[in-house]
Write an enzyme that holds these catalytic residues in place. Structure first.
Site, PDB file in Angstrom:
ATOM      1  N   ARG A   1       9.714   3.002  47.889  1.00  0.00           N
ATOM      2  CA  ARG A   1       9.749   2.412  46.553  1.00  0.00           C
ATOM      3  C   ARG A   1      11.174   2.079  46.116  1.00  0.00           C
ATOM      4  O   ARG A   1      11.401   1.138  45.367  1.00  0.00           O
ATOM      5  CB  ARG A   1       9.107   3.400  45.574  1.00  0.00           C
ATOM      6  CG  ARG A   1       9.268   3.001  44.146  1.00  0.00           C
ATOM      7  CD  ARG A   1       8.270   3.702  43.301  1.00  0.00           C
ATOM      8  NE  ARG A   1       8.716   3.732  41.925  1.00  0.00           N
ATOM      9  CZ  ARG A   1       8.022   4.288  40.958  1.00  0.00           C
ATOM     10  NH1 ARG A   1       6.866   4.856  41.226  1.00  0.00           N
ATOM     11  NH2 ARG A   1       8.477   4.284  39.742  1.00  0.00           N
TER      12      ARG A   1
ATOM     13  N   LYS B   1      -5.870   6.576  42.093  1.00  0.00           N
ATOM     14  CA  LYS B   1      -4.405   6.642  42.104  1.00  0.00           C
ATOM     15  C   LYS B   1      -4.065   7.749  43.084  1.00  0.00           C
ATOM     16  O   LYS B   1      -4.253   8.934  42.795  1.00  0.00           O
ATOM     17  CB  LYS B   1      -3.850   6.934  40.712  1.00  0.00           C
ATOM     18  CG  LYS B   1      -2.333   6.913  40.694  1.00  0.00           C
ATOM     19  CD  LYS B   1      -1.802   7.031  39.278  1.00  0.00           C
ATOM     20  CE  LYS B   1      -0.313   6.756  39.193  1.00  0.00           C
ATOM     21  NZ  LYS B   1       0.521   7.469  40.137  1.00  0.00           N
TER      22      LYS B   1
ATOM     23  N   LYS C   1      -2.417   2.874  34.592  1.00  0.00           N
ATOM     24  CA  LYS C   1      -2.697   4.124  35.302  1.00  0.00           C
ATOM     25  C   LYS C   1      -3.271   5.165  34.347  1.00  0.00           C
ATOM     26  O   LYS C   1      -2.895   5.217  33.175  1.00  0.00           O
ATOM     27  CB  LYS C   1      -1.431   4.647  35.980  1.00  0.00           C
ATOM     28  CG  LYS C   1      -0.272   4.876  35.047  1.00  0.00           C
ATOM     29  CD  LYS C   1       0.985   5.281  35.791  1.00  0.00           C
ATOM     30  CE  LYS C   1       2.148   5.423  34.832  1.00  0.00           C
ATOM     31  NZ  LYS C   1       3.437   5.587  35.469  1.00  0.00           N
TER      32      LYS C   1
ATOM     33  N   GLU D   1      -9.270   1.574  41.250  1.00  0.00           N
ATOM     34  CA  GLU D   1      -8.961   2.245  42.525  1.00  0.00           C
ATOM     35  C   GLU D   1      -8.506   3.665  42.225  1.00  0.00           C
ATOM     36  O   GLU D   1      -8.060   3.939  41.115  1.00  0.00           O
ATOM     37  CB  GLU D   1      -7.806   1.519  43.241  1.00  0.00           C
ATOM     38  CG  GLU D   1      -8.104   0.091  43.608  1.00  0.00           C
ATOM     39  CD  GLU D   1      -6.841  -0.708  43.952  1.00  0.00           C
ATOM     40  OE1 GLU D   1      -5.738  -0.123  43.991  1.00  0.00           O
ATOM     41  OE2 GLU D   1      -6.978  -1.928  44.166  1.00  0.00           O
TER      42      GLU D   1
ATOM     43  N   ARG E   1       6.396  -3.760  35.227  1.00  0.00           N
ATOM     44  CA  ARG E   1       5.493  -2.726  34.739  1.00  0.00           C
ATOM     45  C   ARG E   1       4.773  -3.362  33.562  1.00  0.00           C
ATOM     46  O   ARG E   1       5.365  -3.558  32.515  1.00  0.00           O
ATOM     47  CB  ARG E   1       6.317  -1.517  34.286  1.00  0.00           C
ATOM     48  CG  ARG E   1       5.519  -0.278  34.001  1.00  0.00           C
ATOM     49  CD  ARG E   1       6.388   0.814  33.427  1.00  0.00           C
ATOM     50  NE  ARG E   1       7.324   1.398  34.382  1.00  0.00           N
ATOM     51  CZ  ARG E   1       6.981   2.249  35.344  1.00  0.00           C
ATOM     52  NH1 ARG E   1       5.735   2.607  35.500  1.00  0.00           N
ATOM     53  NH2 ARG E   1       7.892   2.754  36.158  1.00  0.00           N
TER      54      ARG E   1
ATOM     55  N   GLU F   1       0.060   3.031  49.631  1.00  0.00           N
ATOM     56  CA  GLU F   1       0.537   4.386  49.349  1.00  0.00           C
ATOM     57  C   GLU F   1       0.404   5.208  50.630  1.00  0.00           C
ATOM     58  O   GLU F   1      -0.665   5.212  51.256  1.00  0.00           O
ATOM     59  CB  GLU F   1      -0.324   4.986  48.226  1.00  0.00           C
ATOM     60  CG  GLU F   1       0.153   6.302  47.694  1.00  0.00           C
ATOM     61  CD  GLU F   1       1.181   6.188  46.563  1.00  0.00           C
ATOM     62  OE1 GLU F   1       1.702   5.077  46.303  1.00  0.00           O
ATOM     63  OE2 GLU F   1       1.472   7.231  45.953  1.00  0.00           O
TER      64      GLU F   1
ATOM     65  N   ARG G   1       4.911   5.331  47.661  1.00  0.00           N
ATOM     66  CA  ARG G   1       4.725   3.907  47.911  1.00  0.00           C
ATOM     67  C   ARG G   1       5.367   3.468  49.215  1.00  0.00           C
ATOM     68  O   ARG G   1       6.482   3.884  49.541  1.00  0.00           O
ATOM     69  CB  ARG G   1       5.379   3.175  46.748  1.00  0.00           C
ATOM     70  CG  ARG G   1       5.043   1.719  46.589  1.00  0.00           C
ATOM     71  CD  ARG G   1       3.711   1.584  45.924  1.00  0.00           C
ATOM     72  NE  ARG G   1       3.382   0.214  45.594  1.00  0.00           N
ATOM     73  CZ  ARG G   1       3.533  -0.309  44.380  1.00  0.00           C
ATOM     74  NH1 ARG G   1       4.054   0.405  43.413  1.00  0.00           N
ATOM     75  NH2 ARG G   1       3.162  -1.548  44.141  1.00  0.00           N
TER      76      ARG G   1
HETATM   77  P1  AMP Z   1       3.921   6.144  38.609  1.00  0.00           P
HETATM   78  O1  AMP Z   1       4.779   6.547  39.760  1.00  0.00           O
HETATM   79  O2  AMP Z   1       3.301   7.281  37.881  1.00  0.00           O
HETATM   80  O3  AMP Z   1       4.577   5.109  37.712  1.00  0.00           O
HETATM   81  O4  AMP Z   1       2.634   5.369  39.195  1.00  0.00           O
HETATM   82  C1  AMP Z   1       2.753   4.208  39.961  1.00  0.00           C
HETATM   83  C2  AMP Z   1       2.641   4.564  41.420  1.00  0.00           C
HETATM   84  O5  AMP Z   1       1.311   4.997  41.750  1.00  0.00           O
HETATM   85  C3  AMP Z   1       2.839   3.401  42.358  1.00  0.00           C
HETATM   86  O6  AMP Z   1       4.202   3.124  42.535  1.00  0.00           O
HETATM   87  C4  AMP Z   1       2.186   3.875  43.629  1.00  0.00           C
HETATM   88  O7  AMP Z   1       3.125   4.584  44.418  1.00  0.00           O
HETATM   89  C5  AMP Z   1       1.141   4.879  43.154  1.00  0.00           C
HETATM   90  N1  AMP Z   1      -0.246   4.490  43.459  1.00  0.00           N
HETATM   91  C6  AMP Z   1      -1.193   5.354  43.910  1.00  0.00           C
HETATM   92  N2  AMP Z   1      -2.365   4.731  44.074  1.00  0.00           N
HETATM   93  C7  AMP Z   1      -2.188   3.423  43.746  1.00  0.00           C
HETATM   94  C8  AMP Z   1      -3.045   2.284  43.711  1.00  0.00           C
HETATM   95  N3  AMP Z   1      -4.324   2.348  44.037  1.00  0.00           N
HETATM   96  N4  AMP Z   1      -2.496   1.099  43.302  1.00  0.00           N
HETATM   97  C9  AMP Z   1      -1.188   1.021  42.930  1.00  0.00           C
HETATM   98  N5  AMP Z   1      -0.340   2.070  42.951  1.00  0.00           N
HETATM   99  C10 AMP Z   1      -0.825   3.269  43.345  1.00  0.00           C
END
Ligand code: AMP
Length: 563
Positions: free
Chosen positions: A276, A256, A429, A254, A423, A305, A261
């Protein structure tokens, strides 16, 4: 220990906190807390203790707030001790801790108290609840009066922990993990079970009471409930696309999205939206509430999101947080900063298709439910997902996402359950930018010249393995004047004390910071410093416990030397 019908005395609780403060081993902390928990007979005390020990008065998702900042504490201390503000400020300067300063103030108090009430955990809780219920013009005055009564009844050591509790920072070195282990140990239960119960209730009080009274069976029965947030599943940084895909077989890919969130609960005719950090942000998002009401089937909890958009492109992330923070004129803000929501998961579904928690289903099954319960429209989407085992296809989706102004891609294992708060390897990611650091703001400095009314540089810290904040540098670039205005407003109530231009700030907020290099340096306690640090954004979605660790800084430092 006084217990049973009678509530635990706050003095005894304070003694216990003092004892914990002297322990540095996490194992020993968990073990000492477990012994203490086991002795508590009264459920209300167990509830309060489980929150208070972490510096919490309510679970994070509870909308109630005591609303006592540093200003009110100074005022109440001044009135109840007869000392003047400068004297109390001096204690803070000497010790760097308003808790100890409160203790010092009380031990030097110039007057005897007229109002004295024996403080117990329950009594303190009742006062806090009354404070949270206050509304309107006179509420500040009434709060001060209640605080004065509390401090007048408190011993110096009780004042130390009352103040720290009000500020949400107990400084005991006790984090969620230690409390989890302590509860597990107290009643001979598996720590993972406690963890799961906590991730779906987000209330250690409820978890501790269930563990004590109902044990294993009771904990297993704790289920996800609409309108109580579930800790969100998180993603790990990918190491290699090829190996990840070959491990998963087929991966669900998907975009990102560059937003923030949201967890949306729709049940019993009511919609609740959590951030979040599990804050209830429903009131700030009437547009999202309407979209959900019109296009989603009732009886669900959805994960997604929220993205601020203009002409089809995502706006910088700050815009969406501005929407979340908004208390007045929310409708106007909704017009100015429209939001779209990309939904990618479902955690609960109670209707014709399913009967409750969905988190143990594999992602591919949850996805089917998601597609059934959501009718897509302009503002509400089900995130596009492609199943592939071809790394080239992942690269194509990645480029497409960056091109559209988003962050990269998420690679998910279609066979995996949703593990709240985790996590792990099931969600990976890939981001474009160089790894940034998320650091806690612990101090700052007023600017020069036309920026003299603005805080314009900030002292940053990472966290060590005991949850302690370790300074790592300062950031003074990357801010627009508008950012500084907003940040100054945000931090003003958190200033603990000032000395010349320098201020100490209660650690509550996290900055995302970019830099050119991490260097070894004796200048900061961490042993590291950042070269050319630049402010990227305020991570209002993260709290202090989620900031980057000294260990991660050290790993990033090492990785600079790898080819
Ligand atoms: P990070 O904040 O860098 O740890 O990345 C995780 C965050 O990416 C999640 O908490 C979501 O807010 C965001 N996110 C964006 N797109 C997606 C997706 N397709 N699936 C899951 N999380 C996503």
């Amino acid at each position: 220990m006084k217990s049973n019908n009678e509530s635990l005395s706050f003095a005894e609780f304070s003694e216990f906190c003092m004892e914990l403060e002297k322990i540095s081993s996490t194992l020993e902390l968990a073990s000492r807390i477990s012994e203490y928990l086991r002795k508590i007979k009264n459920d209300k005390d167990l509830y309060n203790l489980s929150l208070f020990i972490l510096g919490r008065i309510y679970p994070p998702w509870d909308e109630r707030e005591v609303g006592v900042g540093i200003g009110l504490i100074y005022e109440a201390l001044r009135i109840s001790t007869g000392l003047n503000k400068a004297q109390i400020e001096n204690f803070v300067k000497e010790t760097g801790d308003l808790g100890i300063a409160s203790e010092m103030a009380l031990s030097r108090k110039l007057q005897t108290s007229l109002f004295v009430q024996e403080l117990t955990l329950q009594y303190v809780r009742e006062v806090f609840d009354s404070m949270s219920a206050l509304k309107g013009e006179k509420s500040q005055k009434k709060k001060i009066k209640m605080l004065v009564d509390l401090y007048s009844s408190a011993s110096p050591i009780e004042a130390r922990y009352l103040t720290r509790l009000l500020l949400g920072e107990m400084r005991l070195g006790v984090g969620e993990g230690i409390l989890r282990d302590a509860i597990a140990k107290a009643w001979g239960l598996d720590a993972e079970l406690i963890e799961r119960a906590y991730m779906i209730t987000n209330d250690f009080g409820t978890v501790a009471i269930t563990a004590k009274n109902e044990g294993l069976e009771g904990l297993k029965k704790l289920k996800i409930k609409p309108h109580i947030p579930v800790r969100m599943m998180l993603a790990q940084v990918i190491e290699s696309v090829e190996s990840a895909i070959s491990e998963m077989g087929k991966a669900a890919v998907e975009w990102k999205f560059d937003g923030t969130r949201v967890q949306i609960h729709y049940s019993d005719g009511k919609i609740t939206i959590f951030s979040r950090r599990l804050e209830n942000v429903t009131r700030a998002l009437p547009d999202v509430v309407n979209m959900v009401k019109e296009n989603v089937e009732e009886g669900v909890i959805l994960d997604g999101e929220a993205i601020a958009v203009k002409d089809g492109r995502p706006l910088p992330f700050q815009n969406i947080l501005r929407r979340f923070r908004r208390k007045h004129d929310v409708a106007k803000a909704a017009e100015r900063i429209p939001i779209i929501v990309q939904l990618f998961d479902v955690l609960y579904c109670k209707n014709d298709y399913f009967n409750g928690e969905t988190i143990d289903l594999p992602l591919k099954e949850r996805r089917k439910i998601l597609e059934r319960v959501v009718k897509e429209n302009e503002g509400l989407k089900v995130a596009k997902q492609i199943l592939t085992s071809d790394p080239k296809e992942v690269k194509r989706i990645f480029d497409e996402s960056i091109e559209a102004g988003h962050e990269g891609v998420m690679i998910k294992n279609p066979e995996s359950p949703y593990i709240p708060g985790k996590r792990g390897k099931n969600w990976l990611k890939i981001k474009e930018v160089m790894e940034t650091l998320d650091l806690v703001v612990i101090g700052g400095e007023w600017g020069e010249g036309k920026r003299s009314h603005l805080l314009s540089s900030f002292v940053l810290a990472c966290v060590d393995e005991n949850g302690e904040l370790i300074p790592i540098g300062k950031v003074a670039t990357g801010f627009t004047d508008e950012d500084l205005e907003e940040l100054t407003e945000l931090f003003k109530p958190e200033i603990e004390f000032e000395e010349g231009k320098k201020v100490t700030i209660t650690p509550k907020y996290v900055f995302e910071v970019a830099y050119q290099e991490i260097q070894k340096s004796p200048k900061y306690k961490s042993g590291f410093a950042l070269r050319f640090p630049r402010f990227v954004r305020l991570r209002e979605d993260k709290d202090v416990s989620e900031a980057d660790t000294l260990e991660r800084v050290s790993k990033l430092y090492e990785s600079q030397f790898k080819a």
